[in-house]
Scaffold this active site. Structure first.
Site, short mmCIF file in Angstrom:
data_model
loop_
_atom_site.label_atom_id
_atom_site.label_comp_id
_atom_site.label_asym_id
_atom_site.label_seq_id
_atom_site.Cartn_x
_atom_site.Cartn_y
_atom_site.Cartn_z
NE ARG A 1 -6.80 -1.37 -0.19
CZ ARG A 1 -7.04 -0.74 0.94
NH1 ARG A 1 -7.66 0.43 0.93
NH2 ARG A 1 -6.68 -1.28 2.09
CG LEU B 1 13.15 0.82 16.91
CD1 LEU B 1 12.29 2.01 17.31
CD2 LEU B 1 13.12 0.64 15.40
CG ASP C 1 -5.09 -1.95 5.10
OD1 ASP C 1 -4.89 -2.97 4.40
OD2 ASP C 1 -6.22 -1.49 5.32
CG HIS D 1 1.91 -9.23 0.77
ND1 HIS D 1 1.11 -8.34 1.46
CD2 HIS D 1 1.07 -10.23 0.34
CE1 HIS D 1 -0.15 -8.78 1.46
NE2 HIS D 1 -0.19 -9.91 0.78
C1 FPP Z 1 -2.19 -5.50 4.57
O1 FPP Z 1 -2.36 -5.27 3.21
C2 FPP Z 1 -0.90 -6.10 4.82
C3 FPP Z 1 -0.70 -7.38 5.25
C4 FPP Z 1 -1.80 -8.30 5.53
C5 FPP Z 1 0.64 -7.92 5.44
C6 FPP Z 1 1.69 -7.01 5.94
C7 FPP Z 1 2.99 -7.52 5.52
C8 FPP Z 1 4.04 -6.76 5.17
C9 FPP Z 1 4.05 -5.31 5.27
C10 FPP Z 1 5.28 -7.35 4.61
C11 FPP Z 1 5.99 -8.32 5.45
C12 FPP Z 1 6.41 -7.79 6.75
C13 FPP Z 1 7.43 -8.32 7.44
C14 FPP Z 1 7.68 -7.84 8.81
C15 FPP Z 1 8.30 -9.34 6.86
P1 FPP Z 1 -3.52 -6.01 2.44
O2 FPP Z 1 -2.95 -7.22 1.78
O3 FPP Z 1 -4.66 -6.28 3.35
O4 FPP Z 1 -3.88 -4.92 1.37
P2 FPP Z 1 -5.29 -4.58 0.75
O5 FPP Z 1 -6.19 -4.17 1.88
O6 FPP Z 1 -4.99 -3.45 -0.18
O7 FPP Z 1 -5.76 -5.82 0.04
#
Ligand code: FPP
Length: 255
Positions: A37, A144, A33, A50
């Site tokens: 931000r 893994l 998460d 991302h």
């Molecule tokens: C949460 O941050 C993250 C996500 C919804 C997406 C997670 C994706 C990745 C880590 C990258 C892609 C992964 C792979 C496996 C290709 P948020 O956007 O909710 O952040 P915020 O709460 O700060 O807005």
């Protein structure tokens, strides 16, 4: 250090367990998460967060391998994430497509076995085909076990299991009296994957957000004040150290 006893058991460990002090969690599950931000703090578009999050995924896989964690589950896309603006959903699925096309060979070389849980039918057919190929092509690896939760929601997973159980009971192939936790767990998409010993969430938020609700029943929870794109091996190691200091009793009290 030794791998946590009982951690490889799929169901709730035996109540006599006395703790995992000094042990490496066999299975670490992470709610990644804070990408948005991280990007906002740099005046960048969310997709940049991302992309940086995808780099953190690479670092985390390597950290897990280096530190003897054999099961890693990453929450990459929740069932609720489909409700984000179309442009962000396209960015996330595009990133996934890129990841699958460009990184699976390297993961395979590192001995990583890939699995995917969630409602994969919601992805475009080409992505679904790449997901199937990635799981198939890495199925023999053992170093893994990496599970990526995509379009995943724990409540939907539990409801689907209940639906299948009800259908089996109605058709007479399952005796409701014989249904126990192990049999229920075997109906979940995580069948064959041990329950997580440690669930981490980055970004300072303290919620499970519909992630592995059944499987995390006895997991240690750790909420870290680091945004996912900044997550590095030092944070992973610090989390393992915190886990090692915790006493896990699984509801029992040592005599
Ligand atoms: C949460 O941050 C993250 C996500 C919804 C997406 C997670 C994706 C990745 C880590 C990258 C892609 C992964 C792979 C496996 C290709 P948020 O956007 O909710 O952040 P915020 O709460 O700060 O807005």
């Amino acid at each position: 250090m030794v791998v946590a006893r009982g951690a490889a058991a799929r169901q709730a460990p035996e109540p006599a367990a006395t703790g995992d002090a000094g042990r490496v969690p066999a299975h670490v599950a992470i709610i990644m998460d804070g990408n948005g931000r991280w990007a906002a703090a740099r005046d960048l578009p969310r997709v940049a967060g991302h992309r940086a999050g995808a780099q953190a995924v690479r670092r985390t896989i390597e950290a897990a391998i280096r530190n003897g964690v054999t099961w890693l589950t990453l929450y990459a896309f929740s069932s609720e994430n489909w409700r984000r603006p179309v442009s962000e959903v396209l960015d996330l699925t595009g990133l996934l497509r890129h990841y699958l096309r460009n990184e699976v060979a390297e993961l395979a070389r590192q001995g990583v076995r890939l699995r995917f849980i969630g409602d994969l039918s919601r992805f475009d057919p080409d992505v679904q085909a790449d997901l199937r190929a990635a799981a198939r092509d890495t199925a023999a690896n053992t170093r893994l076990n990496l599970t990526i939760a995509l379009s995943y929601g724990a409540r939907a997973e539990i409801v689907e299991a209940a639906r299948r159980i009800a259908a089996a009971a109605r058709s007479g192939t399952l005796d409701p009296a014989g249904l126990d936790e192990a049999a229920f767990g075997a109906m979940l998409t995580t069948d064959g994957i041990p329950d997580p010993d440690l669930v981490l969430r980055t970004s300072g938020e303290q919620r499970l957000s519909n992630f592995l609700l059944w499987q995390a029943a006895y997991a240690e929870l750790l909420f870290l004040d680091v945004l996912w794109p900044d997550f590095a091996e030092q944070h992973f190691v610090a989390a393992l150290e915190q886990f090692a200091r915790r006493e896990r009793r699984f509801g029992a009290r040592p005599g």
